[in-house]
Design a protein around this motif. Sequence first.
Motif, PDB file in Angstrom:
ATOM      1  N   UNK A  44       0.814  -1.220   0.000  1.00  8.85           N
ATOM      2  CA  UNK A  44       0.000   0.000   0.000  1.00  8.85           C
ATOM      3  C   UNK A  44       0.845   1.266   0.000  1.00  8.85           C
ATOM      4  N   UNK A  45       1.944   1.274   0.773  1.00  9.09           N
ATOM      5  CA  UNK A  45       2.796   2.459   0.841  1.00  9.09           C
ATOM      6  C   UNK A  45       3.403   2.792  -0.510  1.00  9.09           C
ATOM      7  N   UNK A  46       3.690   1.758  -1.299  1.00 10.75           N
ATOM      8  CA  UNK A  46       4.236   1.971  -2.640  1.00 10.75           C
ATOM      9  C   UNK A  46       3.175   2.581  -3.548  1.00 10.75           C
ATOM     10  N   UNK A  47       1.952   2.090  -3.469  1.00 16.70           N
ATOM     11  CA  UNK A  47       0.872   2.634  -4.299  1.00 16.70           C
ATOM     12  C   UNK A  47       0.591   4.089  -3.928  1.00 16.70           C
ATOM     13  N   UNK A  66      -3.895   5.037  -8.393  1.00 17.19           N
ATOM     14  CA  UNK A  66      -2.997   4.579  -7.337  1.00 17.19           C
ATOM     15  C   UNK A  66      -3.587   4.853  -5.950  1.00 17.19           C
ATOM     16  N   UNK A  67      -4.190   6.012  -5.784  1.00 13.52           N
ATOM     17  CA  UNK A  67      -4.808   6.338  -4.495  1.00 13.52           C
ATOM     18  C   UNK A  67      -5.961   5.385  -4.186  1.00 13.52           C
ATOM     19  N   UNK A  68      -6.731   5.071  -5.201  1.00 12.32           N
ATOM     20  CA  UNK A  68      -7.840   4.128  -4.994  1.00 12.32           C
ATOM     21  C   UNK A  68      -7.309   2.759  -4.591  1.00 12.32           C
ATOM     22  N   UNK A  69      -6.216   2.340  -5.222  1.00 12.81           N
ATOM     23  CA  UNK A  69      -5.621   1.044  -4.880  1.00 12.81           C
ATOM     24  C   UNK A  69      -5.127   1.048  -3.437  1.00 12.81           C
ATOM     25  N   UNK A  70      -4.454   2.127  -3.039  1.00 12.01           N
ATOM     26  CA  UNK A  70      -3.964   2.223  -1.660  1.00 12.01           C
ATOM     27  C   UNK A  70      -5.118   2.205  -0.672  1.00 12.01           C
ATOM     28  N   UNK A  71      -6.204   2.898  -1.007  1.00  9.50           N
ATOM     29  CA  UNK A  71      -7.370   2.937  -0.127  1.00  9.50           C
ATOM     30  C   UNK A  71      -7.993   1.547   0.025  1.00  9.50           C
ATOM     31  N   UNK A  75      -7.976   0.389   3.695  1.00  7.37           N
ATOM     32  CA  UNK A  75      -9.279   0.715   4.263  1.00  7.37           C
ATOM     33  C   UNK A  75      -9.333   2.114   4.857  1.00  7.37           C
ATOM     34  N   UNK A  76      -8.240   2.873   4.747  1.00  5.74           N
ATOM     35  CA  UNK A  76      -8.176   4.221   5.308  1.00  5.74           C
ATOM     36  C   UNK A  76      -8.793   5.244   4.346  1.00  5.74           C
ATOM     37  N   UNK A 100     -17.129  15.583  -1.400  1.00  6.25           N
ATOM     38  CA  UNK A 100     -17.104  16.394  -0.184  1.00  6.25           C
ATOM     39  C   UNK A 100     -18.323  16.138   0.698  1.00  6.25           C
ATOM     40  N   UNK A 101     -19.355  15.563   0.118  1.00  7.28           N
ATOM     41  CA  UNK A 101     -20.561  15.261   0.885  1.00  7.28           C
ATOM     42  C   UNK A 101     -20.703  13.804   1.279  1.00  7.28           C
ATOM     43  N   UNK A 102     -19.689  13.004   1.003  1.00  7.04           N
ATOM     44  CA  UNK A 102     -19.755  11.569   1.296  1.00  7.04           C
ATOM     45  C   UNK A 102     -19.415  11.296   2.775  1.00  7.04           C
ATOM     46  N   UNK A 103     -19.861  10.155   3.309  1.00  8.82           N
ATOM     47  CA  UNK A 103     -19.598   9.813   4.725  1.00  8.82           C
ATOM     48  C   UNK A 103     -18.115   9.729   5.067  1.00  8.82           C
ATOM     49  N   UNK A 104     -17.264   9.458   4.070  1.00  6.20           N
ATOM     50  CA  UNK A 104     -15.831   9.346   4.335  1.00  6.20           C
ATOM     51  C   UNK A 104     -15.259  10.606   4.964  1.00  6.20           C
TER      52      UNK A 104
END
Length: 227
Positions: A44-47, A66-71, A75-76, A100-104
């Motif tokens: 994950x750190x590499x992605x 890449x950010x989606x893959x890391x997420x 799960x963060x 910006x309006x999502x629960x995340x």
Amino acid sequence: MSLPKTLAEDVSRNLVMVARLIDEDPEQAYAYSRIALRLASRVAAVREAAGFAAYATQKYSEALAEFRAAKRMTGSVELWPVMADCERGLGRPERALAMAGEPEVQKLDKAGQVEMRLVAAGARRDMGQLDAAIVTLQSSELASNAVHPWTARLRYAYADALLAAGREDEAREWFGKALEADKDGSTDASDRLAEMDGVEFVDALDEDEDGDENDGDDEDKGRTSEA
């Protein structure tokens, strides 16, 4: 820790170079991130590092992937604001605004929520909704006198939005507040204030060269040039 020792060392060296170069030479940092990605794409750190390197070189589609893959791996939701900003970079501000309006967003820490607010305001400006951008930035964090790592950038964004709306007096005030909070020079608030006040900076080297060419000028002219 999930990699064999020799491979882990090779990957870590490349990640260190990404961190060292990403501000001063983003293209080179990107090149190192691609090497790390080839060696350990399941880490994950590499992605994440590859995502930031792509983001720094404005390869927004690649960065978002890449950010989606890391997420997915961690799960963060920590990368949620920069993922939304990638949507802006791809010319999709409406998607950034929807994020910006999502629960995340509610799961982000304070710094992450402020970052999301900045992205949302930027998306509003992308859509031509300047007044809405100003309102988006108005918050308890903006009103607070406490200084945090994100304070200068938040105040600067607010000042810039006010200036774009033609509210110059308020913009000058908030550029000043941004400058007060900007301990590490993360914004150009001082330059913006000088520009608003009509101050023009002259390159000292250029001025010296001009002086050499005009050594025969009288003393009063020299004083005027120096002033």
